[in-house]
Design a protein around this motif. Structure first.
Motif, short mmCIF file in Angstrom:
data_model
loop_
_atom_site.label_atom_id
_atom_site.label_comp_id
_atom_site.label_asym_id
_atom_site.label_seq_id
_atom_site.Cartn_x
_atom_site.Cartn_y
_atom_site.Cartn_z
N UNK A 88 35.39 42.45 43.99
CA UNK A 88 34.48 42.88 43.01
C UNK A 88 33.36 42.15 42.96
N UNK A 89 32.41 42.62 42.29
CA UNK A 89 31.16 41.86 41.98
C UNK A 89 31.40 40.87 40.86
N UNK A 90 30.99 39.73 40.99
CA UNK A 90 31.28 38.73 39.74
C UNK A 90 30.07 38.96 38.55
N UNK A 91 30.57 38.67 37.38
CA UNK A 91 29.78 38.51 36.11
C UNK A 91 29.03 37.36 36.43
N UNK A 92 29.54 36.23 36.93
CA UNK A 92 28.76 35.14 36.98
C UNK A 92 29.26 34.60 38.82
N UNK A 93 28.33 34.42 39.46
CA UNK A 93 28.44 33.72 40.77
C UNK A 93 28.55 34.91 41.82
N UNK A 94 29.00 34.58 43.07
CA UNK A 94 29.25 35.85 43.79
C UNK A 94 30.38 36.95 43.92
N UNK A 95 30.32 37.76 44.71
CA UNK A 95 31.54 38.59 44.43
C UNK A 95 32.63 37.86 45.09
N UNK A 96 33.71 38.39 44.78
CA UNK A 96 34.92 37.86 45.47
C UNK A 96 36.35 38.55 45.10
N UNK A 97 37.31 37.91 45.46
CA UNK A 97 38.67 38.64 45.41
C UNK A 97 39.43 38.00 44.34
N UNK A 98 40.31 38.65 43.55
CA UNK A 98 41.08 38.51 42.38
C UNK A 98 42.57 38.86 42.75
N UNK A 99 43.59 37.83 42.29
CA UNK A 99 44.92 38.41 42.70
C UNK A 99 45.31 39.49 41.52
N UNK A 100 46.39 40.71 42.30
CA UNK A 100 46.52 41.71 41.65
C UNK A 100 46.97 41.32 40.26
N UNK A 101 47.66 40.07 39.88
CA UNK A 101 48.33 39.62 38.85
C UNK A 101 47.42 39.65 37.54
N UNK A 102 45.89 39.58 37.81
CA UNK A 102 45.10 39.59 36.60
C UNK A 102 44.30 40.84 36.58
N UNK A 103 44.65 41.91 37.23
CA UNK A 103 44.21 43.22 37.14
C UNK A 103 45.31 44.11 36.47
N UNK A 104 45.05 44.83 35.46
CA UNK A 104 46.11 45.56 34.90
C UNK A 104 46.46 46.96 35.32
N UNK A 105 46.75 46.72 36.75
CA UNK A 105 47.32 47.77 37.71
C UNK A 105 48.92 47.60 37.33
N UNK A 106 49.46 48.76 37.59
CA UNK A 106 51.00 48.86 37.61
C UNK A 106 51.60 48.50 38.98
N UNK A 107 52.59 48.14 38.90
CA UNK A 107 53.12 47.56 40.44
C UNK A 107 53.22 48.41 41.28
N UNK A 108 53.38 49.91 41.06
CA UNK A 108 53.52 50.90 42.13
C UNK A 108 52.09 51.29 42.52
#
Length: 131
Positions: free
Chosen positions: A98-118
């Motif tokens: 994703x694009x950052x709110x501060x800094x450069x774009x980057x990757x975030x582990x799914x554990x911090x995104x409220x997506x279901x495991x499926x």
């Protein structure tokens, strides 16, 4: 018609004065913001829009020790694509870019995104492109 108690009449008058003569609905009856409950890929832009555990650190790569690229500071964000990387605390190896709110774009582990495991098991099956 029931008579208002003195306190209720005073409160009603104060509300009317404070809102230009219009009575405001109690805050408890206001509808919650819809985006907070949403989590899915929007067909019009192909992005995953979802809540997250902001503030969240973004990384240049899909490794937990990859250099920090930026940060998400808003708790509802879009994610452009997904990739497989190092397994993280969410119990899988899915990372969202994703694009950052501060800094450069980057990757975030799914554990911090409220997506279901499926969803995390194969985000492409739900319309999110692989990076």
């Amino acid at each position: 018609m029931r008579k208002l108690s003195r306190t209720a009449a005073t409160l009603t008058a104060a509300l009317a004065l404070g809102t230009g003569g219009m009575l405001a609905a109690p805050a408890a009856t206001a509808a919650p913001a819809a985006p907070a409950a949403e989590c899915g890929v929007r067909p019009h832009d192909g992005r995953l829009w979802c809540g997250n555990g902001a503030p969240v650190i973004l990384r240049y790569g899909t490794l937990l020790d990859s250099p920090v690229s930026g940060q998400l500071q808003t708790s509802f964000s879009y994610f452009l694509c997904w990739s497989t990387g190092q397994q993280h605390g969410g119990g899988n190896s899915t990372w969202y870019y994703t694009d950052a709110d501060w800094g450069d774009p980057g990757y975030v582990p799914a554990q911090y995104v409220y997506t279901p495991s499926w969803f995390d098991a194969n985000p492409s099956a739900y319309g999110l492109r692989h990076c």
